[in-house]
Design a protein around this motif. Sequence first.
Motif, short mmCIF file in Angstrom:
data_model
loop_
_atom_site.label_atom_id
_atom_site.label_comp_id
_atom_site.label_asym_id
_atom_site.label_seq_id
_atom_site.Cartn_x
_atom_site.Cartn_y
_atom_site.Cartn_z
N ILE A 251 20.25 49.68 43.66
CA ILE A 251 21.39 48.62 42.96
C ILE A 251 21.00 48.56 41.46
CG2 ILE A 251 21.22 46.05 42.87
CD1 ILE A 251 20.60 45.85 45.76
N SER A 252 19.87 48.51 40.77
CA SER A 252 19.73 48.30 39.45
C SER A 252 19.35 49.53 38.70
CB SER A 252 18.35 47.30 39.18
OG SER A 252 18.69 46.14 39.68
N ASN A 253 19.50 51.02 39.27
CA ASN A 253 19.00 52.02 38.69
C ASN A 253 19.94 52.98 39.05
OD1 ASN A 253 16.07 51.93 37.99
ND2 ASN A 253 16.31 50.69 39.80
N TYR A 254 20.18 54.13 37.71
CA TYR A 254 21.08 55.37 37.73
C TYR A 254 20.28 56.32 37.30
CZ TYR A 254 24.80 51.41 37.64
OH TYR A 254 25.45 50.17 38.03
N ALA A 255 20.80 57.65 38.00
CA ALA A 255 20.07 58.85 37.38
C ALA A 255 20.83 59.79 37.47
CB ALA A 255 18.86 58.91 38.37
N GLN A 256 20.66 60.76 36.36
CA GLN A 256 21.32 62.09 36.49
C GLN A 256 20.81 62.79 37.72
OE1 GLN A 256 20.58 64.20 32.90
NE2 GLN A 256 21.83 62.68 31.68
N PRO A 257 21.39 63.56 38.42
CA PRO A 257 21.15 64.47 39.44
C PRO A 257 19.72 65.00 39.48
CG PRO A 257 23.43 64.88 39.23
CD PRO A 257 23.18 64.00 38.14
N CYS A 261 13.58 58.06 40.10
CA CYS A 261 12.47 57.62 39.59
C CYS A 261 11.43 57.64 41.04
CB CYS A 261 12.23 56.29 39.10
SG CYS A 261 10.35 55.62 38.80
N LYS A 262 10.62 58.72 41.16
CA LYS A 262 9.85 58.82 42.43
C LYS A 262 8.82 57.81 42.75
CE LYS A 262 9.84 63.99 41.77
NZ LYS A 262 9.10 65.16 41.70
N HIS A 263 8.11 57.21 41.74
CA HIS A 263 7.21 56.14 41.91
C HIS A 263 8.03 54.98 42.48
CE1 HIS A 263 3.57 53.74 41.40
NE2 HIS A 263 4.45 52.90 41.26
N ASN A 264 8.99 54.33 42.13
CA ASN A 264 9.76 53.40 42.40
C ASN A 264 10.34 53.54 43.82
OD1 ASN A 264 9.21 51.93 39.99
ND2 ASN A 264 11.15 52.31 39.20
N ARG A 265 10.45 54.68 44.31
CA ARG A 265 11.09 55.11 45.77
C ARG A 265 9.98 54.59 46.58
NH1 ARG A 265 15.98 57.63 46.68
NH2 ARG A 265 15.32 57.80 48.81
N VAL A 266 8.70 54.73 46.06
CA VAL A 266 7.75 54.48 47.09
C VAL A 266 7.80 52.81 47.49
CG1 VAL A 266 5.16 53.96 47.41
CG2 VAL A 266 6.16 56.04 46.19
N TYR A 267 8.18 52.03 46.67
CA TYR A 267 8.47 50.69 46.76
C TYR A 267 9.41 50.45 47.57
CZ TYR A 267 5.54 50.06 42.55
OH TYR A 267 4.77 50.20 41.37
N GLY A 326 14.62 48.56 51.60
CA GLY A 326 15.79 49.56 51.93
C GLY A 326 16.93 49.47 51.58
N LEU A 327 17.75 48.25 51.65
CA LEU A 327 18.92 48.28 51.42
C LEU A 327 19.45 48.07 49.96
CD1 LEU A 327 20.11 45.56 54.25
CD2 LEU A 327 20.58 48.18 54.19
N ARG A 328 18.53 48.14 49.12
CA ARG A 328 18.75 48.59 47.60
C ARG A 328 19.06 49.73 47.37
NH1 ARG A 328 17.12 44.17 44.33
NH2 ARG A 328 17.36 45.89 42.55
N LEU A 329 18.67 50.78 48.22
CA LEU A 329 18.92 52.23 47.89
C LEU A 329 20.40 52.37 48.46
CD1 LEU A 329 15.59 53.79 48.93
CD2 LEU A 329 16.46 53.92 46.87
N ALA A 330 21.18 53.61 47.77
CA ALA A 330 22.41 53.92 48.23
C ALA A 330 22.50 54.37 49.41
CB ALA A 330 22.98 54.96 47.02
N GLU A 331 21.35 55.29 49.90
CA GLU A 331 21.43 55.71 51.27
C GLU A 331 20.99 54.88 52.45
OE1 GLU A 331 17.21 57.29 49.58
OE2 GLU A 331 19.19 56.53 48.69
N GLY A 332 20.42 53.67 51.81
CA GLY A 332 19.97 52.65 52.88
C GLY A 332 18.90 53.10 53.66
N LEU A 333 18.99 52.52 55.18
CA LEU A 333 18.02 52.96 55.92
C LEU A 333 18.36 53.91 57.10
CD1 LEU A 333 16.88 49.09 55.60
CD2 LEU A 333 15.34 50.95 55.21
N SER A 334 17.56 54.86 57.57
CA SER A 334 17.61 55.39 58.89
C SER A 334 17.70 54.49 59.90
CB SER A 334 16.77 56.56 58.83
OG SER A 334 16.45 57.19 60.31
N LEU A 372 24.31 49.55 52.22
CA LEU A 372 25.45 48.38 51.56
C LEU A 372 26.17 49.60 50.75
CD1 LEU A 372 23.02 45.82 50.13
CD2 LEU A 372 24.27 45.68 52.40
N ILE A 373 27.28 49.17 50.58
CA ILE A 373 28.41 49.90 49.94
C ILE A 373 28.69 49.51 48.31
CG2 ILE A 373 30.79 50.65 50.06
CD1 ILE A 373 31.03 49.95 52.99
N ASP A 374 28.58 50.38 47.87
CA ASP A 374 28.74 50.36 46.21
C ASP A 374 30.34 50.14 45.90
OD1 ASP A 374 27.88 50.35 43.53
OD2 ASP A 374 27.79 52.29 43.44
#
Length: 393
Positions: A251-257, A261-267, A326-334, A372-374
């Motif tokens: 939701i709040s983060n953008y990255a080049q391919p 951030c690997k650490h924040n993905r842990v959260y 998990g719904l904060r991530l673009a790929e969401g939840l499995s 969630l859809i961006d």
Amino acid sequence: MSQKFSVSGIASSAYVHIPFCRRRCFYCDFPVSVVGDRLRGETSGTISQYVEVLCQEIAITPAFVQPLKTIFFGGGTPSLLSTEQLQRIVGELEKHFGIATGAEISMEIDPATFDLAHIAGYRSAGVNRVSLGVQAFQEELLQRAGRSHSAEDIFAAVELIHQVDIPEFSLDLISGLPHQSLDQWQDSLTKAMALLPTHISIYDLTIEPGTAFGRYYKPGDTPMPTDEATVKMYQMGQQVLTGAGYEHYEISNYAQPGHQCKHNRVYWENRPYYGFGMGAASYLDGKRFTRPRKTREYYQWVEAGGVIDCDVTPPKEVLLETLMLGLRLAEGLSLAVLVETFGEEKVEEICRCLQRYFDKGWAEVAGGRLRLIDPQGFLFSNVVLAELFEKLG
């Protein structure tokens, strides 16, 4: 003295809180200690004492076999540490837990709080990712937010980062600041991208009770931007950054391919992690625990053995946390993982709760994932999550 965890609490990530700041920004409600403009790690006995206690906490924490794959120094302003202090903390983590080859070691830094020798020392200590707290590029906005740096300091800081060749470089921006216009926001986005960071974080201002902004302003009141303006800022950020090739991965983060951030993905993936330092949170052995937020109480807690004394998070709360994060991530939840963890009946209930948002185009089930859809789903995520919490809580 020892903390009490079982082996099921194994984690491979650690958050380290460095609570010192030159001044408290007007929006900040984090546990911080103000040291003024003249003191830093080399000259402050307060900072030196804190590092001693922090290393003591690390040393008394039970360690298991898995080395750390991510470490995040947050604050506060970690770049007020001397290079020797940072090296000592990293060394204590290495000695006690081990640090995996290629581990991501992130550090929040602020402009005008370090020089070339400092940033080179941080790099030598293993820091391979920095997050520069820019917030805005306009002098008047920086002053109104209580920041201790100037716009000129931002460009000087980036030059130092490039000189020591830190491979991962992130910028933090804040939208919705008092008096902030759409033109100023567009200018900040343009200048941020021109600095070629691999990652950009955009945080919409939240006015917290007890902060200076909490005393000065109320949401929706002038000079705060209107809700319509903050929505336009969010949409502008999404359009400009994705148009420039940044992935809107959270939701709040953008990255080049390849530069998330690997650490924040842990959260966001609700995985366990260690927390160290005043006010730091940890998630181990199914328990969420936040250390004392005041210096004296934190020191007393460490001296008493740093015992984590709280209950295991109930399954219902784990479910809600999993959805919220998990719904904060673009790929969401499995869906498969949700079914395995919480049961098919519960997942069907979740989907029923979200049906109206499927219909609105804010959420979807696709490729075996719930997401969630961006941009609309991200933009109104609080609305979606509030309904999930109401119906499932």
